[in-house]
Each structure stands twice: as structure tokens, then as C-alpha cells.
Design an enzyme around this catalytic site. Sequence first.
Site, short mmCIF file in Angstrom:
data_model
loop_
_atom_site.label_atom_id
_atom_site.label_comp_id
_atom_site.label_asym_id
_atom_site.label_seq_id
_atom_site.Cartn_x
_atom_site.Cartn_y
_atom_site.Cartn_z
N ALA A 106 -6.15 -14.43 -5.34
CA ALA A 106 -5.20 -14.92 -4.34
C ALA A 106 -4.14 -13.87 -4.00
CB ALA A 106 -4.53 -16.20 -4.82
N HIS A 146 0.83 -1.22 0.00
CA HIS A 146 0.00 0.00 0.00
C HIS A 146 0.86 1.27 0.00
CE1 HIS A 146 -4.01 -1.79 0.27
NE2 HIS A 146 -3.39 -2.77 0.89
N ASP A 163 1.65 -3.66 -9.66
CA ASP A 163 1.33 -4.96 -10.26
C ASP A 163 1.70 -5.00 -11.74
OD1 ASP A 163 0.31 -5.27 -7.77
OD2 ASP A 163 -1.78 -5.40 -8.37
N SER A 167 -5.33 -9.95 -12.32
CA SER A 167 -6.00 -8.98 -13.20
C SER A 167 -4.97 -8.12 -13.93
CB SER A 167 -6.98 -8.11 -12.42
OG SER A 167 -6.34 -7.55 -11.31
C1 GLA Z 1 -3.07 -4.18 -5.06
C2 GLA Z 1 -2.87 -2.99 -6.00
C3 GLA Z 1 -1.43 -2.50 -5.97
C4 GLA Z 1 -0.95 -2.26 -4.54
C5 GLA Z 1 -1.29 -3.44 -3.64
C6 GLA Z 1 -0.99 -3.15 -2.19
O1 GLA Z 1 -2.34 -5.28 -5.52
O2 GLA Z 1 -3.23 -3.34 -7.32
O3 GLA Z 1 -1.30 -1.33 -6.76
O4 GLA Z 1 -1.48 -1.07 -4.03
O5 GLA Z 1 -2.65 -3.83 -3.75
O6 GLA Z 1 0.35 -2.94 -2.00
#
Ligand code: GLA
Length: 388
Positions: free
Chosen positions: A121, A34, A170, A126
Site C-alpha cells: 500500500a 523519489h 523508509d 518491507s
Molecule cells: C520507495 C523507496 C524509497 C523512496 C520511495 C519514493 O518507498 O523504498 O527509498 O525512494 O519509494 O520516494
Amino acid sequence: MCDIDRLNRIFYQLYQDDPIIVRAPGRINLIGEHTDYNNGFVLPAAIDKAVYVSISKRNDNKIFLHAEEYNENYIAHMDNLRQSKFHWSSYVLGVVEQLQKRNYQLTGFNIMVGGDVPVGAGMAASAAIECATVFALNELFELNISRLEMVKIAQKAEQEFVGLQCGIMDMFSSMYGKKGQVIKLDCRSLEYEYFPFEQDDVKIVLLDTSIKHSLASSEYNTRKKQCEEGVAMIQQHIPEVQSLRDATIEMLDKYVAQNKLIYNRCRFVIEEINRLLAACIDLQKNDINAFGKKMFATHKGLSKMYEVSCNELDIMVDLVKHNKAVIGARMMGGGFGGCTINIVREDAVEELIYDTREQYRERTGMNLNAYIASIEDGARLQKMPVSF
Ligand code: GLA
């Protein structure tokens, strides 16, 4: 690993065509949760679980979609993109919408989405679909888009079409992953650096709570807003502070303390950014034990201050935390379900999974799925059609 011949065969049965096939992996994140949408740092890596997108051109303006895992089909029109009853289709269509907004010239296409990233998971399935789709469309229509631009298109697709105000982690890891290396990404400047993470005697074990998280169900977006609220409170006094990356605990103590909830959210993020920086020094010194301790501290913060954990994730960390073979453990990703990430001494992995599975079932009545993740390369073209 996916069998390319099999994908070719299924695609041919569906569309009587020979596809381009692209592979885009899921990710782990060692530490720095986060923090991406707060302009901080993250430490992710692409893994051996990946989405495979197979694609070919059509002569009309339709998009024929097929999801292998669910055996579901859907037909969309290029000039009228909307959400369907199939959640997965949004990840593809969101990318098409972004490309259109940027005036890239596309016609209709056939697409099949498959692979082995477990959904819900916390391994960013996505983002892997979005990255594989933009990569595949870039190849198919020869759009000449850079990797970084593809990352940004995939992220915007998630934010605007799916509605999750996610950070960049991600998509960045799926595109920029490198075998045996974790990526230290500065989410403000987008500068990045690879750190080797090939510890011969330890493994990265993902323990899946079997609780499917639904991030879009508002909590994630709420956290982002709460962080922005904290920044706004500080900004009234120190206008230069643009994000929690620029803030300090002292600033929080002074300007945010009256709102306990916002204070806790912001405090976690500031501490997590600092923890990540210290953890990178641990890695440089090859001090994996110090690194592992920080993972436990991250979990505590995510659970108690940021409040994005859940009972099952807390139990999963609790079950391993006194095990000497477990160097570090914490919930991973957005939260409210999904996996914990555990650094475990190699010779103890089998026993740990066995024991934890039993105890987890006893305490929750739920099944535990375990994955041993290896760190792999990011998105790539897997196969061109014979006739291309
Ligand atoms: C999800 C979001 C990411 C990141 C994480 C927490 O995976 O897609 O951008 O914020 O939560 O670190």
C-alpha cells in the site's frame, strides 16, 4: 495496535519459547518523493501502523520463520541463505546476510513476523520488517549496533537480497520516527531535523487504491538509472555534479535537453527537491494551504514527468482535488499503486471517505480502503522475555 499477550501466546505455541518483541512502524511521506536516492531531501514520519517481530534463540544454525498474516512457515539455514517462495522471508534473511557480511556473531533463531502495516500500500511494510528484524537481532545477540547502522543494514538488505535499489527514507523513518513530528532528512549528509506536524483541525488520510504495487518489478530501478544517466550527461561538462542534488534546471536545459525522457525524469527530481525546501518554510509559517498546493504539484510531476503513477492513483487525486476540505493530495511512495496521502479538514474526513469510496468504485470497479494515520515514535523494544 497489536496485542502483545496474543503474540506471546502464538509464539509459544509455535516454538515453546518466550520471545523478545520489537515494534517497527510503517511510514508516510508528506513531500519529497523519489528524491532520497538522488541525495535530496525527504519529509517522512513514522505512523501508528507497525510490524511486530517476535524472536528467540535456538541451539542450532537454523532459522525458523513464521508470518502471522499468511500463516506461512519456512526454515532457513544460517550458512545457506536464499530467497524462498515466500516473499516476506527475504526481508528477514536479507538482514541476516548483512549482519553476517559485517562479521556479527549469530546463531540460529525462531522468528515470527506480524503487525498491521498493509502490504503493497506504499507505507513501507518491507522496510518495517527489515528494521524490526535488525532491531530484534541486535537485542537478542547483544550486538551493540547503533540506530544509524541498523538503518544502513536494513537498506542494504533490501538492495542486495530483495533487489530493489531503494533509498534510505523508509528505513530511516521507521527507526527515527518521533510522535507528532515529521523528519526533514538530508539524504546526502544524513543530517535531520524534526518539524512538528500536529495540526489540531486536520487529519492525514491515506486512500488505498487496492492496486498492489510491485516496485521491484524493475520500474523503480529503471528510474534510478535514468537519473544517473542525467547526472552523467551533466558531469561531462561539470565534473563536480555528483547527483541531481547538485544539479540545476539551467544545467539540464543546457546538457540534457536533447534526451526528452531523461530530461523529464531529472527535471521532476530537481523541482521536487526545491519544492520540499519551500514546503518546509510553509510549515514553519504554519501555512498549511501553501503546503497542500505543493502536494498537488508533486502529484502532477510524479504522474506526467516521472511517470510512476497509475490510472487509479490519478483518479483518486482527481476525485478529491476540488473538495475544499482537502488541503493537499498526491500519490505516496514508489508508485504504480498503493495509497494517496491527503491532508483533510477534520470535520470533513468521514464524508470525504464515504463519497470518494462510492465514486472510486463507480469509476474503477475497485474497493477503496481508507486509513487515518497518526504520527508515532520509531522502532522500539516492546517486550523482553521474563527469563532474560
Ligand atoms: C520507495 C523507496 C524509497 C523512496 C520511495 C519514493 O518507498 O523504498 O527509498 O525512494 O519509494 O520516494
